[in-house]
Motif scaffolding. Structure first.
Motif, short mmCIF file in Angstrom:
data_model
loop_
_atom_site.label_atom_id
_atom_site.label_comp_id
_atom_site.label_asym_id
_atom_site.label_seq_id
_atom_site.Cartn_x
_atom_site.Cartn_y
_atom_site.Cartn_z
N ILE A 80 -2.60 -3.04 1.15
CA ILE A 80 -2.42 -1.68 0.61
C ILE A 80 -1.76 -1.75 -0.76
CG2 ILE A 80 -1.10 0.47 0.90
CD1 ILE A 80 -1.53 0.09 3.97
N VAL A 81 -0.72 -2.55 -0.90
CA VAL A 81 -0.01 -2.65 -2.17
C VAL A 81 -0.89 -3.28 -3.25
CG1 VAL A 81 1.97 -3.69 -3.33
CG2 VAL A 81 2.25 -2.69 -1.07
N VAL A 82 -1.70 -4.27 -2.89
CA VAL A 82 -2.56 -4.93 -3.87
C VAL A 82 -3.73 -4.04 -4.29
CG1 VAL A 82 -4.18 -6.86 -4.20
CG2 VAL A 82 -1.94 -7.27 -3.17
N ILE A 83 -4.37 -3.38 -3.32
CA ILE A 83 -5.57 -2.58 -3.61
C ILE A 83 -5.24 -1.28 -4.33
CG2 ILE A 83 -7.47 -1.31 -2.51
CD1 ILE A 83 -7.51 -3.56 -0.40
N ILE A 84 -4.12 -0.65 -3.98
CA ILE A 84 -3.73 0.63 -4.59
C ILE A 84 -2.43 0.37 -5.37
CG2 ILE A 84 -3.31 3.07 -4.17
CD1 ILE A 84 -4.37 2.60 -1.32
N PRO A 85 -2.53 -0.15 -6.59
CA PRO A 85 -1.37 -0.67 -7.30
C PRO A 85 -0.09 0.16 -7.27
CG PRO A 85 -3.32 -1.07 -8.57
CD PRO A 85 -3.74 -0.25 -7.39
N VAL A 86 -0.01 1.27 -7.90
CA VAL A 86 1.27 1.98 -8.00
C VAL A 86 1.52 2.80 -6.73
CG1 VAL A 86 2.57 3.72 -9.30
CG2 VAL A 86 1.18 2.03 -10.50
N ILE A 87 0.53 3.49 -6.26
CA ILE A 87 0.69 4.32 -5.06
C ILE A 87 1.00 3.44 -3.84
CG2 ILE A 87 -0.49 5.93 -3.51
CD1 ILE A 87 -2.02 6.93 -5.99
N GLY A 88 0.36 2.29 -3.73
CA GLY A 88 0.65 1.37 -2.63
C GLY A 88 2.09 0.91 -2.64
N GLY A 89 2.62 0.64 -3.83
CA GLY A 89 4.03 0.25 -3.95
C GLY A 89 4.96 1.37 -3.55
N ILE A 90 4.63 2.58 -3.97
CA ILE A 90 5.45 3.74 -3.59
C ILE A 90 5.42 3.92 -2.07
CG2 ILE A 90 5.63 6.26 -3.76
CD1 ILE A 90 4.61 5.95 -6.69
N LEU A 91 4.22 3.82 -1.48
CA LEU A 91 4.10 3.94 -0.02
C LEU A 91 4.92 2.85 0.68
CD1 LEU A 91 0.30 4.73 0.36
CD2 LEU A 91 2.22 6.28 0.78
N TRP A 92 4.84 1.63 0.14
CA TRP A 92 5.59 0.53 0.74
C TRP A 92 7.08 0.82 0.77
CZ3 TRP A 92 6.52 -3.14 3.83
CH2 TRP A 92 7.53 -4.07 3.60
N PHE A 93 7.63 1.25 -0.35
CA PHE A 93 9.07 1.48 -0.42
C PHE A 93 9.52 2.74 0.32
CE2 PHE A 93 8.74 -1.50 -4.02
CZ PHE A 93 9.67 -2.41 -3.60
N THR A 94 8.64 3.75 0.44
CA THR A 94 9.06 4.98 1.10
C THR A 94 8.83 4.98 2.60
OG1 THR A 94 6.93 6.02 0.57
CG2 THR A 94 8.77 6.41 -0.96
N ILE A 95 7.69 4.47 3.07
CA ILE A 95 7.43 4.53 4.51
C ILE A 95 7.20 3.18 5.17
CG2 ILE A 95 6.50 6.87 4.42
CD1 ILE A 95 3.71 5.68 4.65
N GLY A 96 6.90 2.16 4.42
CA GLY A 96 6.54 0.88 5.03
C GLY A 96 7.68 -0.09 5.24
N ARG A 97 8.69 -0.01 4.41
CA ARG A 97 9.77 -1.00 4.45
C ARG A 97 10.92 -0.48 5.30
NH1 ARG A 97 14.10 -2.82 0.50
NH2 ARG A 97 14.03 -5.08 0.64
#
Length: 116
Positions: free
Chosen positions: A36-53
């Motif tokens: 998710i983080v690799v395929i959707i660069p900025v949005i994937g990172g935001i998702l990772w830090f807000t709901i994934g981690r």
């Protein structure tokens, strides 16, 4: 300048997601979060830090199962004679299962007693 910051954030997100242990990933497996983080660069990172981690001290959603033989409360609740009787029954059942063939009979041609 904005593109450079987005690239830095993207790389940081990938590295952070990859180095976290699998127990700190919420929702989907670790490999899926990395994708998710690799395929959707900025949005994937935001998702990772807000709901994934999951934070280190966050145990919500984590169910810790303890096997009966690892649970001190359970072990205190059963007596030594109950433990010995249970072990004896399990050993008898195991021996009976080892003697059965695929058609449900024992090697000497008899049908085993189905009672434990």
């Amino acid at each position: 300048m904005g593109g450079f910051l987005a690239a830095i954030f993207w790389v940081y997100s990938i590295v952070d997601c990859a180095v976290q242990p699998a127990t700190r990933h919420r929702g989907v497996p670790k490999a899926a979060w990395i994708a998710i983080v690799v395929i959707i660069p900025v949005i994937g990172g935001i998702l990772w830090f807000t709901i994934g981690r999951r934070r280190a001290n966050d145990s919500s959603g984590e169910i810790r199962l303890i096997a009966p033989d690892d649970d001190p409360q359970f072990l205190r609740s059963i007596s030594k004679s109950e433990q010995d009787a249970r072990i004896r029954r399990l050993e008898e059942e195991l021996a009976r299962l080892e003697d059965e063939t695929d058609d449900g009979t024992t090697h000497d041609g008899t049908t085993p007693d189905p009672r434990p």
